[in-house]
Design an enzyme around this catalytic site. Structure first.
Site, PDB file in Angstrom:
ATOM      1  CB  SER A 139      14.244  24.957  -6.010  1.00 13.21           C
ATOM      2  OG  SER A 139      15.291  25.111  -5.952  1.00 13.21           O
ATOM      3  CE1 TYR A 152      15.679  19.784  -4.146  1.00 11.27           C
ATOM      4  CE2 TYR A 152      16.651  21.568  -5.613  1.00 11.27           C
ATOM      5  CZ  TYR A 152      15.987  21.125  -4.362  1.00 11.27           C
ATOM      6  OH  TYR A 152      15.212  22.094  -3.617  1.00 11.27           O
TER       7      TYR A 152
HETATM    8  P1  NAD Z   1      13.239  19.279   4.893  1.00 15.67           P
HETATM    9  O1  NAD Z   1      14.271  18.241   4.990  1.00 15.67           O
HETATM   10  O2  NAD Z   1      13.294  20.173   6.368  1.00 15.67           O
HETATM   11  O3  NAD Z   1      11.736  18.744   4.839  1.00 15.67           O
HETATM   12  C1  NAD Z   1      11.712  17.859   4.030  1.00 15.67           C
HETATM   13  C2  NAD Z   1      10.209  17.362   4.203  1.00 15.67           C
HETATM   14  O4  NAD Z   1       9.779  16.377   3.352  1.00 15.67           O
HETATM   15  C3  NAD Z   1       9.948  16.447   5.498  1.00 15.67           C
HETATM   16  O5  NAD Z   1       8.934  17.221   6.238  1.00 15.67           O
HETATM   17  C4  NAD Z   1       9.904  15.320   5.239  1.00 15.67           C
HETATM   18  O6  NAD Z   1       9.295  14.352   6.199  1.00 15.67           O
HETATM   19  C5  NAD Z   1       9.266  15.309   4.007  1.00 15.67           C
HETATM   20  N1  NAD Z   1       9.576  14.005   3.077  1.00 15.67           N
HETATM   21  C6  NAD Z   1      10.641  13.458   2.347  1.00 15.67           C
HETATM   22  N2  NAD Z   1      10.436  12.489   2.088  1.00 15.67           N
HETATM   23  C7  NAD Z   1       9.227  12.199   1.841  1.00 15.67           C
HETATM   24  C8  NAD Z   1       8.483  10.994   1.425  1.00 15.67           C
HETATM   25  N3  NAD Z   1       8.960   9.797   0.937  1.00 15.67           N
HETATM   26  N4  NAD Z   1       6.994  11.118   1.851  1.00 15.67           N
HETATM   27  C9  NAD Z   1       6.574  12.187   2.622  1.00 15.67           C
HETATM   28  N5  NAD Z   1       7.284  13.047   3.012  1.00 15.67           N
HETATM   29  C10 NAD Z   1       8.697  13.312   2.603  1.00 15.67           C
HETATM   30  O7  NAD Z   1      13.659  20.071   3.831  1.00 15.67           O
HETATM   31  P2  NAD Z   1      13.115  21.384   3.383  1.00 15.67           P
HETATM   32  O8  NAD Z   1      14.114  22.372   3.218  1.00 15.67           O
HETATM   33  O9  NAD Z   1      12.045  22.372   4.331  1.00 15.67           O
HETATM   34  O10 NAD Z   1      12.414  21.442   1.847  1.00 15.67           O
HETATM   35  C11 NAD Z   1      11.201  21.433   1.697  1.00 15.67           C
HETATM   36  C12 NAD Z   1      10.915  21.698   0.221  1.00 15.67           C
HETATM   37  O11 NAD Z   1      11.441  22.751  -0.182  1.00 15.67           O
HETATM   38  C13 NAD Z   1      11.607  20.631  -0.756  1.00 15.67           C
HETATM   39  O12 NAD Z   1      10.861  20.442  -1.777  1.00 15.67           O
HETATM   40  C14 NAD Z   1      12.963  21.424  -1.268  1.00 15.67           C
HETATM   41  O13 NAD Z   1      13.485  21.007  -2.465  1.00 15.67           O
HETATM   42  C15 NAD Z   1      12.340  22.875  -1.392  1.00 15.67           C
HETATM   43  N6  NAD Z   1      13.566  23.888  -1.154  1.00 15.67           N
HETATM   44  C16 NAD Z   1      14.178  24.059  -0.277  1.00 15.67           C
HETATM   45  C17 NAD Z   1      15.219  24.895  -0.230  1.00 15.67           C
HETATM   46  C18 NAD Z   1      15.986  25.255   0.832  1.00 15.67           C
HETATM   47  O14 NAD Z   1      16.881  25.856   0.987  1.00 15.67           O
HETATM   48  N7  NAD Z   1      15.787  24.544   2.157  1.00 15.67           N
HETATM   49  C19 NAD Z   1      15.289  25.726  -1.500  1.00 15.67           C
HETATM   50  C20 NAD Z   1      14.544  25.565  -2.407  1.00 15.67           C
HETATM   51  C21 NAD Z   1      13.584  24.597  -2.599  1.00 15.67           C
END
Ligand code: NAD
Length: 257
Positions: A139, A152
């Site tokens: 991130s 985080y």
């Molecule tokens: P999201 O909530 O849409 O997806 C999160 C995923 O993680 C889901 O598929 C969920 O089932 C899975 N998950 C959560 N807990 C879990 C567990 N205990 N075991 C297995 N799977 C689990 O979120 P997202 O925004 O798509 O985030 C995905 C990644 O991208 C994360 O690591 C997040 O930190 C990172 N990220 C997101 C953003 C953003 O703006 N959305 C920015 C930077 C980084």
């Protein structure tokens, strides 16, 4: 781009960025393993849909990545893992003195320790196959900090750290390890932060999105899951064979500030 014959395991891929990357991998010809902790009918249907739409193999494997043994079992059950995308994540926002210890533990386990476990299991498979790609979804918070996100930010800095170590341990092999550092991407994880942010600042949700959430993103645009999928597929290409141990930002200029 040809990823035919490769298997991509994408953690946390029933929604958001993981799903976008899984679809992009399948679009490039890779067989994919979809994962989450839910094991619902929709999860299995999603895998079937990705398989049918792309003419690839796609399976759903349940694993709760807050548990190290389940993270290891995910790779074992996949049986082969040429491309490992460590993506699963959760968020919790609170001042450090009020931050619940169990939330800290869960965030570190799901986002950082799981990458340690899956990588340890996948590397021997990659070495056996003579090729591998590890892509860790960090991130902008793997490179910078914000208040109230202690777990985080710590986990994501850790993800950048393990990425560098793995790259050095595999430097002489046809395996690369990199971290993608997205700014804000409109996914359920971010959407769930909008109402709280609006309430906190006494704004409409639209204002909260532009003025607060995208405050540090100079482009004032969210990145898309398709764009992240495209970058992940590029990292699997031969053109990216010498990109290893680094971070690739997709943050609309956030880390240039
Ligand atoms: P999201 O909530 O849409 O997806 C999160 C995923 O993680 C889901 O598929 C969920 O089932 C899975 N998950 C959560 N807990 C879990 C567990 N205990 N075991 C297995 N799977 C689990 O979120 P997202 O925004 O798509 O985030 C995905 C990644 O991208 C994360 O690591 C997040 O930190 C990172 N990220 C997101 C953003 C953003 O703006 N959305 C920015 C930077 C980084």
């Amino acid at each position: 781009m040809g990823l035919k014959g490769k298997t991509a395991v994408v953690t946390g891929s029933n929604s958001g960025i993981g799903l976008g990357i899984a679809k992009a991998m399948a679009g490039a010809g890779a067989d994919v393993v979809i994962n989450s902790y839910t094991d619902s009918e929709e999860d299995h249907a999603l895998a079937a849909e990705i398989a049918a739409q792309n003419g690839v193999g796609a399976r759903y494997i349940k694993a709760d990545l807050s548990k190290g043994d389940e993270a290891r079992a995910l790779i074992e059950q996949a049986g082969t893992c040429d491309i490992l995308i460590n993506n699963a994540g959760i968020q919790h926002v609170a001042p450090i003195e009020e931050f619940p210890a169990e939330k800290w533990d869960a965030i570190i386990a799901i986002m950082l320790s799981s990458a340690f476990h899956t990588t340890a299991m996948a590397l021997p498979m990659m070495r056996q196959a003579g090729w591998g790609r590890i892509i860790n979804i960090a991130s902008a918070h793997g490179l910078t900090a914000s208040p109230y996100k202690s777990a985080y930010v710590s986990a994501k800095h850790g993800v950048v750290g393990i990425t560098k170590v793995v790259a050095l341990e595999t430097a002489k092999e046809p395996i690369t390890a990199n971290a993608i550092c997205p700014g804000y991407v409109l996914t359920p994880l971010v959407e769930s932060q909008i109402p709280d942010t609006a309430k906190k600042y006494g704004m409409t949700e639209e204002e909260a999105k532009e003025k607060v959430i995208l405050e540090r993103q100079p482009s004032k645009e969210f990145a898309t899951t398709e764009q992240l999928g495209g970058l992940a597929v590029f990292l699997c290409s031969d053109h990216a064979a010498q990109i290893t141990g680094t971070t690739l930002s997709m943050d609309g200029g956030w880390t240039a500030l």
